[in-house]
Design an enzyme around this catalytic site. Structure first.
Site, PDB file in Angstrom:
ATOM      1  N   THR A  14       0.819  -1.215   0.000  1.00 51.94           N
ATOM      2  CA  THR A  14       0.000   0.000   0.000  1.00 51.94           C
ATOM      3  C   THR A  14       0.851   1.261   0.000  1.00 51.94           C
ATOM      4  OG1 THR A  14      -1.742  -1.175   1.205  1.00 51.94           O
ATOM      5  CG2 THR A  14      -1.809   1.226   1.243  1.00 51.94           C
ATOM      6  N   VAL A  15       1.856   1.321   0.863  1.00 53.08           N
ATOM      7  CA  VAL A  15       2.692   2.520   0.961  1.00 53.08           C
ATOM      8  C   VAL A  15       3.594   2.656  -0.263  1.00 53.08           C
ATOM      9  CG1 VAL A  15       4.438   3.722   2.321  1.00 53.08           C
ATOM     10  CG2 VAL A  15       2.614   2.444   3.472  1.00 53.08           C
ATOM     11  N   LYS A 107       8.986   0.746  11.928  1.00 47.93           N
ATOM     12  CA  LYS A 107       9.120   0.998  13.369  1.00 47.93           C
ATOM     13  C   LYS A 107       9.668  -0.206  14.122  1.00 47.93           C
ATOM     14  CE  LYS A 107       4.194   0.056  13.592  1.00 47.93           C
ATOM     15  NZ  LYS A 107       4.077   0.047  12.119  1.00 47.93           N
ATOM     16  N   VAL A 134       6.583   6.618  12.590  1.00 47.44           N
ATOM     17  CA  VAL A 134       5.835   7.042  13.778  1.00 47.44           C
ATOM     18  C   VAL A 134       4.700   7.964  13.369  1.00 47.44           C
ATOM     19  CG1 VAL A 134       5.965   8.128  16.045  1.00 47.44           C
ATOM     20  CG2 VAL A 134       7.961   6.923  15.134  1.00 47.44           C
ATOM     21  N   GLY A 189     -10.752  -2.771   6.839  1.00 45.50           N
ATOM     22  CA  GLY A 189      -9.322  -2.718   6.557  1.00 45.50           C
ATOM     23  C   GLY A 189      -8.524  -1.901   7.547  1.00 45.50           C
ATOM     24  N   ASP A 203       2.201  -2.103  18.802  1.00 42.55           N
ATOM     25  CA  ASP A 203       2.468  -1.108  17.770  1.00 42.55           C
ATOM     26  C   ASP A 203       2.734   0.257  18.394  1.00 42.55           C
ATOM     27  OD1 ASP A 203       2.200  -0.146  14.814  1.00 42.55           O
ATOM     28  OD2 ASP A 203       0.775   1.107  15.902  1.00 42.55           O
ATOM     29  N   LYS A 207       6.447   2.680  18.525  1.00 43.16           N
ATOM     30  CA  LYS A 207       6.495   4.101  18.169  1.00 43.16           C
ATOM     31  C   LYS A 207       6.926   4.949  19.365  1.00 43.16           C
ATOM     32  CE  LYS A 207       2.780   3.366  14.809  1.00 43.16           C
ATOM     33  NZ  LYS A 207       1.331   3.529  14.548  1.00 43.16           N
TER      34      LYS A 207
END
Length: 442
Positions: A14-15, A107, A134, A189, A203, A207
């Site tokens: 996606t990124v 991260k 982050v 999603g 997660d 960060k």
């Protein structure tokens, strides 16, 4: 205009696909702002045949990201693979060893190997940039590393996981259970098929570990973070918070104390009047307390392809302009060892929910446990006023446990846990007690 800065992108999820679209759409504007062209020349991913919605035909394809990292066709290696080890780690190390600048959104990799990788990059004279690692599109890394370089930071905290914030927002607005909101987040999603990493706070912890190092000039210490997720939060807690003037958010908090640095991730009751309380849905927010600037709050999308690609592009732009800063704000050999803060009084107090058997002496037992732990209570609320009350006068026992909420004045976590262990041991509660910290925020 100077020669082009050549990029190699490893990871076309996606990124990665969003970054390709950004460079295609805004490449000319980016070149004007950087004083040189920025061009994508090579890519790497596991599957050549997958349709990613972007044209990759003009780029050299590498099946192995390590080969891409070492290639003479690129100046900057962009790592969007993910994972704390494996191909991501190997390719980043190869890029630095080959004299390539590195931009990453990873991260987990930095939380585990960040100090070592920063040192390698410094000795190689290359950048290790990670704004996208982050809070997605929020420029918090540059804010701490550059914009607030003249400040001494006392505290950094925020909402760092959009999945958890979305779930808690839906629970509050619609009265849905945690399980219902999680299922909906997965359908939309916002949450993975296995959401454990998000909902258990891992997660956010990764960060927060990076923000702590940037804010306080210490080595990354992700293993020293107190960690608590949101799976225990119920609609009863959400309703009680609302009635008491709070909202529940999963916060990551890093704070300097006299005995060291406190790092914690946990559900928190925050005043409705605070800026952080108004951050809903999948948005993230990060607040920083500086001695000269005061408190600043940055709000924006914490995830998503386009927002994350925007942060990746900002790191690339810095490299194109020739800006090379220590990855963690200070040279890696000047970072101090992380010292975990000792137990201290929590200024905001605690919310405690108990499911108490309606029997003689139950309330006296609870009060005695609190007093023995030197805990003062600000308020006591029995949620079902229409049900038989807790009786200490010898009245008949009720058949159903009664929900009771206690709000403490400031006290230590150790004291609260001691009192709750005593209450459980004395058999006056039906379920495990619920404890949520109350945070004093502006």
């Amino acid at each position: 205009m100077a020669s082009a800065l050549r990029l190699g992108v490893a990871g076309l999820g996606t990124v990665g696909a969003s970054l390709v679209r950004l460079l295609t759409k805004n490449g000319a504007a980016l070149a004007r702002k950087c004083g040189r062209p920025v061009v994508l020349t090579a890519v790497s991913a596991r599957d050549r045949t997958r349709d990613r919605g972007v044209d990759l035909s003009g780029f050299t394809w590498f099946d192995d990201p390590v080969e891409l990292a070492r290639s003479g066709e690129i100046d900057v290696f962009v790592e969007l693979i993910g994972g704390a080890s494996g191909p991501a780690e190997a390719s980043v190390r190869a890029a630095i060893a080959s004299g390539k600048h590195v931009v990453t959104a990873n991260k987990a990799l930095l939380a585990r190997h960040g100090v070592e990788l920063a040192g390698l990059a410094e000795r190689a004279g290359v950048s290790l940039n990670y704004e996208a690692a982050v809070a997605g599109g929020i420029p918090i890394v540059k804010t701490l590393r550059e914009a607030m370089a003249g400040n001494s930071v006392a505290r950094v905290y925020g909402i760092l996981n959009g999945t958890c914030n979305y779930i808690l927002t839906r629970m509050e607005r619609e009265g849905l259970s945690f399980a219902e909101c999680l299922a909906d987040a997965q359908r939309l999603g916002y949450a993975e098929a296995d959401p454990t990493f998000d909902i258990e706070g891992n997660d956010t912890a990764h960060k927060l570990a990076l923000l702590t190092s940037l804010a306080f000039g210490c080595k990354i210490s992700a293993d020293d973070i107190y960690l608590e997720g949101i799976t225990s939060i119920t609609t009863a807690d959400i309703r009680a918070a609302d009635e008491l003037g709070y909202r529940i958010k999963l916060l990551g908090v890093a704070q300097k104390t006299d005995s060291g640095i406190e790092q914690r991730v946990h559900p928190t009751m925050v005043p409705k009047s605070s800026a952080i309380a108004r951050i809903d849905g999948v948005l993230n927010a990060v607040a920083v307390d500086g001695d000269f600037v005061g408190e600043i709050v940055l709000v924006g999308p914490g995830a998503g392809g386009d927002a994350t690609a925007s942060s990746v592009a900002s790191d690339i732009a810095d490299i194109a302009r020739g800006d090379v800063a220590p990855a963690l704000g200070s040279p890696s050999d000047e970072l101090v060892d992380y010292t975990r803060a000792g137990m201290r009084r929590h200024e905001g107090g605690y919310y405690i929910r108990l499911s108490v058997f309606d029997r003689p002496g139950a309330f006296a037992t609870i009060a005695r446990a609190m007093a023995d732990a030197n805990i003062s209570l600000e308020s006591i609320v029995q949620r079902r006023a229409e049900a038989p009350g807790l009786s200490d006068r010898g009245a008949g026992e009720g058949t159903e446990p009664q929900p009771v909420i206690l709000i403490t004045y400031e006290t230590t976590e150790a004291a609260v846990k001691e009192a709750l262990e005593a209450i459980v041991a004395r058999g006056v509660v039906a379920d495990a007690p619920q404890m949520i910290r109350i945070e004093k925020l502006a």
